[in-house]
Design an enzyme around this catalytic site. Structure first.
Site, mmCIF file in Angstrom:
data_model
loop_
_atom_site.group_PDB
_atom_site.id
_atom_site.type_symbol
_atom_site.label_atom_id
_atom_site.label_comp_id
_atom_site.label_asym_id
_atom_site.label_seq_id
_atom_site.Cartn_x
_atom_site.Cartn_y
_atom_site.Cartn_z
ATOM 1 N N HIS A 82 0.863 -1.181 0.000
ATOM 2 C CA HIS A 82 0.000 0.000 0.000
ATOM 3 C C HIS A 82 0.894 1.223 0.000
ATOM 4 O O HIS A 82 1.871 1.297 0.753
ATOM 5 C CB HIS A 82 -0.900 0.037 1.243
ATOM 6 C CG HIS A 82 -1.701 1.307 1.305
ATOM 7 N ND1 HIS A 82 -2.860 1.486 0.587
ATOM 8 C CD2 HIS A 82 -1.475 2.482 1.945
ATOM 9 C CE1 HIS A 82 -3.321 2.701 0.796
ATOM 10 N NE2 HIS A 82 -2.504 3.322 1.610
ATOM 11 N N ASP A 161 -15.653 1.248 5.986
ATOM 12 C CA ASP A 161 -14.664 2.269 5.628
ATOM 13 C C ASP A 161 -15.265 3.241 4.614
ATOM 14 O O ASP A 161 -15.062 4.447 4.697
ATOM 15 C CB ASP A 161 -13.403 1.629 5.052
ATOM 16 C CG ASP A 161 -12.436 2.694 4.552
ATOM 17 O OD1 ASP A 161 -12.038 3.540 5.375
ATOM 18 O OD2 ASP A 161 -12.131 2.720 3.356
ATOM 19 N N ARG A 168 -16.137 11.332 7.239
ATOM 20 C CA ARG A 168 -14.943 12.087 7.644
ATOM 21 C C ARG A 168 -14.655 13.216 6.670
ATOM 22 O O ARG A 168 -14.259 14.314 7.055
ATOM 23 C CB ARG A 168 -13.727 11.148 7.725
ATOM 24 C CG ARG A 168 -13.778 10.185 8.905
ATOM 25 C CD ARG A 168 -12.781 9.059 8.715
ATOM 26 N NE ARG A 168 -11.412 9.522 8.539
ATOM 27 C CZ ARG A 168 -10.457 8.845 7.883
ATOM 28 N NH1 ARG A 168 -10.724 7.663 7.376
ATOM 29 N NH2 ARG A 168 -9.254 9.337 7.759
ATOM 30 N N SER A 183 -8.551 2.922 8.415
ATOM 31 C CA SER A 183 -9.108 2.965 7.059
ATOM 32 C C SER A 183 -8.205 2.182 6.090
ATOM 33 O O SER A 183 -8.663 1.319 5.329
ATOM 34 C CB SER A 183 -9.229 4.429 6.627
ATOM 35 O OG SER A 183 -9.532 4.516 5.269
ATOM 36 N N LYS A 187 -8.721 -2.353 4.858
ATOM 37 C CA LYS A 187 -8.830 -2.820 3.460
ATOM 38 C C LYS A 187 -7.729 -3.827 3.140
ATOM 39 O O LYS A 187 -7.956 -4.823 2.455
ATOM 40 C CB LYS A 187 -8.790 -1.617 2.521
ATOM 41 C CG LYS A 187 -10.079 -0.805 2.598
ATOM 42 C CD LYS A 187 -10.019 0.466 1.785
ATOM 43 C CE LYS A 187 -9.247 1.542 2.484
ATOM 44 N NZ LYS A 187 -9.439 2.898 2.006
HETATM 45 N N1 URA Z 1 -6.339 6.535 2.416
HETATM 46 C C1 URA Z 1 -7.340 5.777 2.913
HETATM 47 O O1 URA Z 1 -7.680 4.738 2.370
HETATM 48 N N2 URA Z 1 -7.963 6.204 4.038
HETATM 49 C C2 URA Z 1 -7.633 7.333 4.688
HETATM 50 O O2 URA Z 1 -8.222 7.650 5.704
HETATM 51 C C3 URA Z 1 -6.599 8.120 4.163
HETATM 52 C C4 URA Z 1 -5.946 7.687 3.023
#
Ligand code: URA
Length: 407
Positions: A82, A161, A168, A183, A187
């Site tokens: 990521h 999320d 948010r 978050s 994933k």
């Molecule tokens: N990327 C994400 O997937 N979530 C966040 O909160 C910030 C960056």
């Protein structure tokens, strides 16, 4: 659960239990917890933070809010990366097929661009026919046949999320470290990985400009990943100038093709190899050979074709997506290129149409910015530094003032 009491406890700096957090997430996804209470909780978290147990509980609650990848017994190790995102960061497109050459499975769930950073899915969709939504049986079959896929998040993948991020976004609570950690990691954990590398950017063109903040984010994500039983590591990388030379969707795919055919800019190649090396038991030189001998390129073609893309388009992305106006921006004087501003180039590329201001905006695959020179290079007055691919007339002098410094 008496929600007002939980909100008061968080507001006053107390901690919630893992069960309370799991219940909050479940209730929110079901619609039992209304947006106004979830927003109040997110704001309390923004100011009070969360302890490690709370962050882990939130991550797990969000991971468990939807489908989790379930792998057949005896299948190869699953690995992924990521990146917190940056300008010109196209590593995923090269990394997934490169790793697949090593016999691991790469089930990559990626995102779209928002703001000044690009998104992997948008880049891939500039390849005619490429599908980023695959049903599960196809994903599994593709891993068995090719070893990698890159897809978008379905409605069933971490729905908590999706819902919380949207909240948010409109309540000023995006920039909260524990909420970001949960978050991102929910994933990745829903992919049921064996190994994960986190490429955390800092600098002008990064989502976390300050190195110390980026380190804190990296440490917190690593702790959650390891706590969940995934071998997790993080690398910190500067994002002051764009990665590679191309910024813009089809332009970036063309640059990936160069790298997959054994060429391409050094910074992009080296970062890809560094990340790959942390995920498979192979050294950099072995992996470099996979880029140079056509193996990774062959895997990329197989992935593109498996996902419905026209592989014959890959060698002519510049013709398929040609912007009507191409101008060059020149160095204003002799000297050293000391600033090739990732943030400004990212913003410019978005304004040209390569990125989104709002989630529903359409992407223009053809537009973007080519960086003909990199920071630290000596240049002479009049040397072209940037090539702008646009649909509208742009002012080269203003772009030079905005995006580059020669001193
Ligand atoms: N990327 C994400 O997937 N979530 C966040 O909160 C910030 C960056």
């Amino acid at each position: 659960m008496h929600l007002p009491s939980l909100l008061e406890r968080k507001r006053d700096g107390g901690a919630l239990t893992a069960d309370e957090i799991a219940g909050l997430v479940r209730g929110y996804v079901r619609g039992d917890v209304p947006d106004y209470q979830m927003a109040a909780w997110a704001m309390a978290v923004f100011f009070r933070g969360m302890n490690d147990d709370e962050t882990t509980a939130l991550t797990m609650g969000m991971r468990d809010s939807g489908e989790i990848f379930k792998w057949p017994v005896g299948t190869p190790p699953k690995v992924d990366k990521h990146s917190t995102g940056g300008v010109g960061d196209k590593v995923s497109l090269i990394l997934a097929p490169l790793l697949a050459c090593e016999g691991v499975w790469v089930p990559m769930v990626s995102g779209r661009g928002l703001g000044f950073t690009g998104g992997t899915l948008d880049k891939l969709e500039s390849i005619p026919g490429f599908r980023v939504n695959l049903p599960w049986p196809e994903m599994l079959a593709q891993l068995e046949r090719v070893g990698c896929f890159i897809v978008g998040q379905t409605a069933d993948f971490c729905p908590a999320d999706k819902k919380l991020y949207a909240l948010r976004d409109v309540t000023g609570t995006v920039a909260s470290l524990p909420l970001i950690v949960a978050s991102i990691m929910s994933k990745k954990l829903a992919e049921s990985l064996d190994r994960l590398v986190l490429d955390v950017k800092f600098g002008r063109g990064a989502f976390m400009p300050d190195r110390k903040d980026a380190q804190r984010l990296a440490d917190a994500m690593v702790a959650v990943g390891r706590g969940a039983g995934v071998e997790t590591c993080a690398v910190l990388n500067p994002m002051d100038e764009p990665l590679g030379r191309m910024v813009g969707n089809a332009l970036e795919v063309a640059e990936c093709v160069e790298v997959l055919q054994g060429g391409g800019p050094r910074d992009l190649v080296e970062l890809t190899l560094e990340l790959a090396e942390s995920l498979v038991p192979a050294g950099k030189e072995h992996l470099r050979a996979r880029l140079q001998d056509g193996s990774a390129w062959g895997k990329f073609i197989a992935m593109v074709e498996a996902q419905g893309g026209d592989a014959s388009a890959l060698s002519k992305m510049g013709e398929i997506h040609r912007a009507p106006t191409i101008i060059e921006v020149a160095a204003p004087r002799d000297g050293t290129l000391t600033r090739l501003d990732a943030l400004e180039i990212g913003r410019l590329s978005t304004e040209l149409g390569a990125g989104r201001g709002k989630a529903e905006d359409q992407i223009d695959f053809a537009v973007g910015v080519e960086c003909l020179r990199k920071q630290g290079e000596k240049v002479s007055a009049g040397d072209p530094i940037l090539r702008i691919h646009s649909r509208v007339t742009v002012d080269g002098g203003r772009i030079a003032d905005r995006a580059i410094t020669v001193s």
